[in-house]
Design a protein around this motif. Structure first.
Motif, PDB file in Angstrom:
ATOM      1  N   PRO A  16      21.514  39.908 -76.456  1.00  0.00           N
ATOM      2  CA  PRO A  16      21.123  41.206 -75.898  1.00  0.00           C
ATOM      3  C   PRO A  16      19.778  41.697 -76.453  1.00  0.00           C
ATOM      4  CG  PRO A  16      23.098  41.410 -77.275  1.00  0.00           C
ATOM      5  CD  PRO A  16      22.780  39.953 -77.191  1.00  0.00           C
ATOM      6  N   THR A  17      19.109  42.496 -75.658  1.00  0.00           N
ATOM      7  CA  THR A  17      17.885  43.154 -76.105  1.00  0.00           C
ATOM      8  C   THR A  17      18.289  44.375 -76.920  1.00  0.00           C
ATOM      9  OG1 THR A  17      16.717  42.393 -74.152  1.00  0.00           O
ATOM     10  CG2 THR A  17      15.750  44.265 -75.324  1.00  0.00           C
ATOM     11  N   GLU A  18      17.776  44.467 -78.145  1.00  0.00           N
ATOM     12  CA  GLU A  18      18.252  45.485 -79.075  1.00  0.00           C
ATOM     13  C   GLU A  18      17.100  46.339 -79.582  1.00  0.00           C
ATOM     14  OE1 GLU A  18      22.257  43.266 -80.631  1.00  0.00           O
ATOM     15  OE2 GLU A  18      20.445  43.005 -81.861  1.00  0.00           O
ATOM     16  N   PRO A  19      16.838  47.435 -78.894  1.00  0.00           N
ATOM     17  CA  PRO A  19      15.719  48.281 -79.339  1.00  0.00           C
ATOM     18  C   PRO A  19      15.995  49.012 -80.650  1.00  0.00           C
ATOM     19  CG  PRO A  19      16.819  49.254 -77.432  1.00  0.00           C
ATOM     20  CD  PRO A  19      17.410  47.895 -77.626  1.00  0.00           C
ATOM     21  N   LEU A  20      17.274  49.124 -81.027  1.00  0.00           N
ATOM     22  CA  LEU A  20      17.614  49.866 -82.246  1.00  0.00           C
ATOM     23  C   LEU A  20      17.741  48.916 -83.434  1.00  0.00           C
ATOM     24  CD1 LEU A  20      20.492  52.148 -80.890  1.00  0.00           C
ATOM     25  CD2 LEU A  20      18.074  52.760 -81.180  1.00  0.00           C
ATOM     26  N   GLY A  60      18.632  52.864 -86.764  1.00  0.00           N
ATOM     27  CA  GLY A  60      18.724  53.537 -85.470  1.00  0.00           C
ATOM     28  C   GLY A  60      20.164  53.626 -84.992  1.00  0.00           C
ATOM     29  N   ARG A  99      15.973  51.487 -71.387  1.00  0.00           N
ATOM     30  CA  ARG A  99      16.120  51.553 -72.839  1.00  0.00           C
ATOM     31  C   ARG A  99      17.420  52.245 -73.242  1.00  0.00           C
ATOM     32  NH1 ARG A  99      13.547  47.501 -75.145  1.00  0.00           N
ATOM     33  NH2 ARG A  99      11.287  47.721 -75.261  1.00  0.00           N
ATOM     34  N   GLN A 144      20.195  49.802 -72.861  1.00  0.00           N
ATOM     35  CA  GLN A 144      20.201  48.825 -73.966  1.00  0.00           C
ATOM     36  C   GLN A 144      20.728  49.455 -75.256  1.00  0.00           C
ATOM     37  OE1 GLN A 144      16.085  47.756 -74.079  1.00  0.00           O
ATOM     38  NE2 GLN A 144      16.190  46.426 -72.283  1.00  0.00           N
ATOM     39  N   MET A 145      20.295  50.688 -75.531  1.00  0.00           N
ATOM     40  CA  MET A 145      20.770  51.363 -76.749  1.00  0.00           C
ATOM     41  C   MET A 145      22.284  51.561 -76.681  1.00  0.00           C
ATOM     42  SD  MET A 145      17.883  54.178 -77.898  1.00  0.00           S
ATOM     43  CE  MET A 145      17.384  54.907 -76.358  1.00  0.00           C
ATOM     44  N   GLN A 194      20.498  42.818 -70.123  1.00  0.00           N
ATOM     45  CA  GLN A 194      19.928  42.928 -71.479  1.00  0.00           C
ATOM     46  C   GLN A 194      20.845  43.699 -72.423  1.00  0.00           C
ATOM     47  OE1 GLN A 194      16.540  44.978 -70.076  1.00  0.00           O
ATOM     48  NE2 GLN A 194      15.231  43.171 -69.906  1.00  0.00           N
TER      49      GLN A 194
END
Lengths: 519, 519
Positions: free
Chosen positions: A40-44, A48, A330, A333-334, A374
C-alpha cells in the motif's frame, strides 16, 4: 410486480438461447476474487499514524458523539461509557478493546455459494453504484428521477459483470415505487436478477427485517442457517459531525444480532462537515466509525464490521462536494493505514463529480479507483455507474467503469510480472536475434491468447479503422454495449418455489402497508 | 517564417495587455519541480530483479546488439567488446562499469535559468507530446497532417502550462515544412515561443549540430558556456529487436561530446519486437538501452544518461500497439526498479491508444501517468496531448492531460498529508461539536483558499448548474480553453539581438540547403 414475474416466466423457455447470446455479448474476465499484491501507499509515518489515532481517541473521549438511539444509549451506559443526554464519550481503552474483537477478515455467502466473497486482508472487491436518486443515459440524454425499470437494468449489469463482486444499495432509487413498499419490490428484483451478495438499507426496523427475511427466503435457508454465517450486509453513514441517527444504529443492531455484516462509512467532507485539513477530516471520520463499531462489538463480539471512508473535499468556490481529487486520494490512503492499525477491513469508493460519462468522469474515477488500490481497500463501493457526486446513476458510466475494474483485476495477476526463464525468454530473444519479429515464433504462439488484457469496450483500432467503424466515442460505445447486455440478459437460476415464496412475502407485506415512511 | 516574425514584432506593443489577459485565462498552479514522495510500487522481489538483470546481461553477452554505426563499432572494439561485423557483444563487467559512471541525478539549464530542471532521484517532470505526424482538434473534427501553425500552437501550450517542465520533440510534425529545413523553422519557433529545456532529434549530424547551435545562440552562450553544463538533451529509440541505427548513435555521440543529456528509450512492444512475456520485453529493453549508455559513458565518462521505457503490448486480435494497459503499467514499474538497480534516472510516458479525447483516452492516460508515479519515473514524455498511440497530437487532449498532471503535482504536496495539531484540528472539531458545520469557523477561513486543489478544467457544478452553463462535455470545454490560451499567449522575453541571430542562422542554413533528407 406482475409484469416482472410474467417476463421471467415467459422468458424461461428462451433462457438457453438468451444465455448463449448473452455469453457472446462481451468477452469478459471470469469471476474471481482479486488479490491486491501491491504494497500500500503510505503517506503517514508512525508519528502520523499515532497523531491521527490520538486525534480520533480524543474526539471520542473529550468531545463525544451523539447517538439518537435510546437503545444504543442504554447499552453504552451499561458498558461504562459516559452518557449525558444523547451525547456519549468513551475511553480509548474501551474503544480499542471492542474494536479488537472485530475480525480482520470474514466471508459473506449469498444464495449462490459460488459467489461467496471474502472481505479483508488483501482482497479487493467491487460493488455497483448505490442510491443515486436520478438516472442518465445517452438515449434519454438528460437527468431524470430513477424508475424501477432503470433500477432493474442496472441490477442486470451488476449481475452480468464478473468484475462486480457484490450488490450495493439500489443502483438507482426507483422513485416511481412508493417509499413504503420500495424495499419489497427492489429486493424482489435484486434477488431474482442477481445471485451476488445483497445489501439492506438501515432505514427503519421494518425494512431491515423485511430485507433479511427476503434474503433468507431467497437462499432457501432456515433462520439458523441464515444466522450461521454472514449472508448479507448493511452500510450506514453517520451524520457528520459526530452524530449517529436512530435508524442507522437500529438497523445495524438488528443485523448484528443475526450475525450479518456491517459497514460504517462516515461522510466527512473536509471544509463542510469536517475540518478543512485532511488529517482532521480523517480523524473525525475514524472517531465516528469506531464508536459505532465499538457498540456493535459490545452487543455481539466478533460481528463482522468494515470501516468505511468517504472523506473528500469541497469546491473552494461553491462549497459543492468534489470527488476523485488529490485530497480524496490521500485521505483514502491515510484511512487505509489507520484501518490496518485497527485491524479492520476497509471500504472506499469509485467516485467523480462529473455529470456525464466523459473525460473528467474517467480521470476522477481513475483517481479514486487507484486510491482504493493504493489504500488496500477491501470493498470498493460505487465502483461502477456513479456520476454527479452520487446523484446520478448511468449505465454507460457503469460499463466504462467495468473496463477499468477489469484492468485493475488483470493488473493484479501474478503472471504479468513473472520472471522465470520462460518469461525472461532468452531462447526466444536468441531465436529472433537482430532481425525480424516475435509474432510468429513458438514462444509467442504458445502464449498469445492469454498474454495480455483483452478489452471489451476500449477501441484499439487506428484512427482510420475507428472512423470506418463509425467514429464512435467511448460513452456511445458503452451505450450500445448496455443495450446488447440488457437485451440478452438471463437471470441466474432460482427455484420456482423460492420465487413464489418471495412473491407471496412481498404481497403479504404490501397488504400490511409496507414500512412507515416517516423516516 | 516571416509570418511568425511579423506576428512577434507586431505583437510587441500589445504584449503587456496580452499578458494581463493571459494571466486570467486559467488559474493554474505555479511552476515547480514536483518531488515524488510515494514509495515506488515494486512488483519484483530481489530474485526477480536479478533474473531480469541476468537476462539483460546475457542478451548483451551471448546474443549481442547490432550497431549500424562505424564510429561506434570502432570505439566498442577499442573498448574490448567483441565486434563481429556490426554485431557487438559486451561483458557484464564492462556494461556495469560504464553504466556506473553515469550520474544518478543531473540538471539541465535552458536559456531561462528559472526553468532549470533536475532529473533523477525522486524528481517527477512532465514533457509535451512529441512527434505525432498528425493533428486532431474539435474544430477540424478529423485527423489531418500536422502543420507549422499547429506545431506552434502546441508549443505555446507547452510554454503556457507550468506543469509542463520540458519541451520534447516537435509536438506535431509540421509536414508542411520540407524535411531538410524543418528542424530550423521549428527550433526557431520553439526557442522564441518557449524558454523551457529543449530537445534535439538525432536524425543526422546536420540536424543535431544545427539544433545545438541554435540552442547555444538562444541562450546567448559561448561554446564554453554551452558545454559547461547540460543545456538540452536528445532522446533516441533503438530499432528493436537489438539494433541501434546510425543517426541515433551519431547524434548521441555529438551530444555527449558537448556535455548534453541523452535519453535512450527502446520501444519493445511485447509480442511484436520483443517477447510476448513482459519480463522478457523489459530485459530486452534494458539490454538495448544499457549497451548504448555504456558506449556513451566510454566516450565521455559521467555524461548524463537517462534510461527510458516504452514497453507495452500489442492487441491480441490485430497486432496493433496498445497503451496504458495493465501490462504497460507493470512493465513500467519493473523498469523503474531496474533503473534504480542501475543507478540511472528513468523516463516513461503518458500514453493511450484512443483516437479522440474521450473516456478511453482518460483511463488509458491515467493508467500510464499513475504508472509513471508508481515507477518513480523522472521524466514523463508525452505527458500532455497524445492520441492514437502517438500518431495524433491534440490540443484538447493536451489541456485535459494538464488537469491530471496538476492533480499529480498537488497529490505530492506534503501539506495534504500533514498531521500536526493544526491539521488534526481538535479545537476546530470541539468548537463545531455535534451540530453545525465547518464552513464559517476560523480554522476553515484561515486555510480555505489554499486547502484544496483548484481545477481549471474540471466542472464541479451540479448537473443543473452544468446544464445551465451549456451542458458542455470535457473535450469541448478543453477546446474553449485552448482557444483562449492561444488567443492571449505572450511569448517569453528574448533579446532582439538574439532573435535576429537565430533568424540569421536559419536563413543561412536554409540558403545552404538545410540537412540531407536521405535518412
Amino acid at each position: 410486480m406482475a409484469d416482472v414475474m410474467t417476463r421471467k416466466r415467459r422468458g424461461g423457455g428462451r433462457a438457453g438461447a438468451a444465455a448463449r447470446r448473452g455469453a457472446a455479448v462481451i468477452d469478459q474476465m471470469p469471476w474471481r476474487i482479486p488479490v491486491n499484491t501491491d504494497r500500500p501507499t503510505e503517506p503517514l509515518d508512525e508519528d502520523g499514524i499515532q497523531a491521527i489515532h490520538d486525534g480520533a481517541m480524543r474526539i471520542l473521549e473529550e468531545i463525544g458523539v451523539v447517538f439518537l438511539n435510546e437503545e444504543a444509549l442504554g447499552i453504552l451506559r451499561e458498558a461504562g461509557c459516559r452518557v449525558e443526554g444523547d451525547l456519549v464519550r468513551m475511553d480509548r481503552d474501551f474503544v480499542m478493546e471492542m474494536v479488537g474483537r472485530a475480525p480482520s477478515e470474514f466471508t459473506i455467502t449469498p444464495r449462490n455459494p459460488d459467489r461467496k466473497i471474502t472481505i479483508g486482508g488483501n482482497k479487493l472487491l467491487f460493488g455497483n453504484v448505490s442510491s443515486p436518486p436520478n438516472y442518465w443515459d445517452m438515449e434519454i440524454g438528460r437527468k431524470v428521477p430513477g424508475t424501477r425499470e432503470q433500477c432493474a437494468n442496472l441490477l442486470k449489469l451488476t449481475q452480468y459483470f464478473n468484475c462486480i463482486h457484490f450488490a450495493g444499495g439500489y443502483p438507482v432509487e426507483p422513485v416511481d415505487i412508493h417509499a413504503s413498499i420500495r424495499h419489497l419490490d427492489v429486493l424482489y428484483d435484486k434477488l431474482t436478477l442477481s445471485d451476488k451478495v445483497m445489501h439492506a438499507y438501515s432505514l427503519g426496523k421494518e425494512r431491515v427485517e423485511d430485507v433479511m427475511e427476503m434474503v433468507r427466503i431467497g437462499g432457501g435457508w432456515s433462520d439458523e442457517e441464515f444466522e450461521a454465517t454472514p449472508r448479507m450486509y448493511t452500510n450506514i453513514n453517520s451524520t457528520s459531525p459526530l452524530k449517529h441517527d436512530h435508524p442507522m444504529i437500529d438497523g445495524c443492531l438488528r443485523m448484528a444480532r443475526r450475525g450479518q455484516g456491517i459497514v460504517v462509512t462516515p461522510f466527512t467532507l473536509a471544509g463542510a462537515m469536517a475540518p478543512v485539513t485532511m488529517a482532521g477530516a480523517v480523524a473525525q471520520s475514524l472517531a465516528e466509525a469506531l464508536c459505532a463499531i465499538a457498540l456493535f462489538q459490545y452487543v455481539r463480539p466478533g460481528i463482522p464490521c468494515v470501516i468505511g471512508t468517504f472523506t473528500s473535499n469541497v469546491d473552494m468556490k461553491t462549497g459543492a462536494p468534489a470527488f476523485g481529487t488529490p485530497e480524496y486520494m490521500r485521505s483514502t490512503q491515510m484511512t487505509g493505514q489507520m484501518a490496518r492499525f485497527y485491524g479492520l477491513p476497509m471500504r472506499s469508493s469509485g467516485v467523480c463529480a462529473a455529470n456525464v460519462p466523459d473525460g473528467q468522469a474517467m480521470w476522477e474515477t481513475s483517481n479514486s479507483l487507484w486510491a482504493a488500490v493504493q489504500s488496500r481497500s477491501n470493498m470498493v463501493y460505487h465502483a461502477a455507474g456513479w456520476l454527479e457526486g452520487g446523484l446520478i446513476a448511468s449505465p454507460e458510466k457503469f460499463i466504462m467503469d467495468c473496463e477499468i475494474l477489469q484492468q485493475i483485476q488483470r493488473y493484479m495477476e501474478p503472471e504479468v510480472v513473472a520472471t522465470g526463464p520462460d518469461e525472461i525468454a532468452l531462447d526466444a530473444i536468441k531465436a529472433v536475434g537482430n532481425e525480424g519479429h516475435f509474432f510468429g515464433i513458438q514462444h509467442t504462439q504458445d502464449r498469445y491468447t492469454t498474454a495480455f488484457y483483452q478489452p471489451f469496450l476500449s477501441d484499439w483500432k487506428n484512427y482510420e479503422g475507428w472512423e470506418a467503424a463509425g467514429g464512435i466515442w467511448t460513452a456511445e460505445r458503452a451505450h450500445h454495449k448496455f443495450k446488447e447486455i440488457i437485451g440478452s440478459f438471463e437471470p441466474p437460476p432460482m427455484e420456482d418455489g423460492i420465487r413464489e415464496e418471495l412473491a407471496d412475502f412481498v404481497a403479504r407485506r404490501k397488504s400490511e402497508g409496507g414500512a412507515p415512511t416517516d423516516f
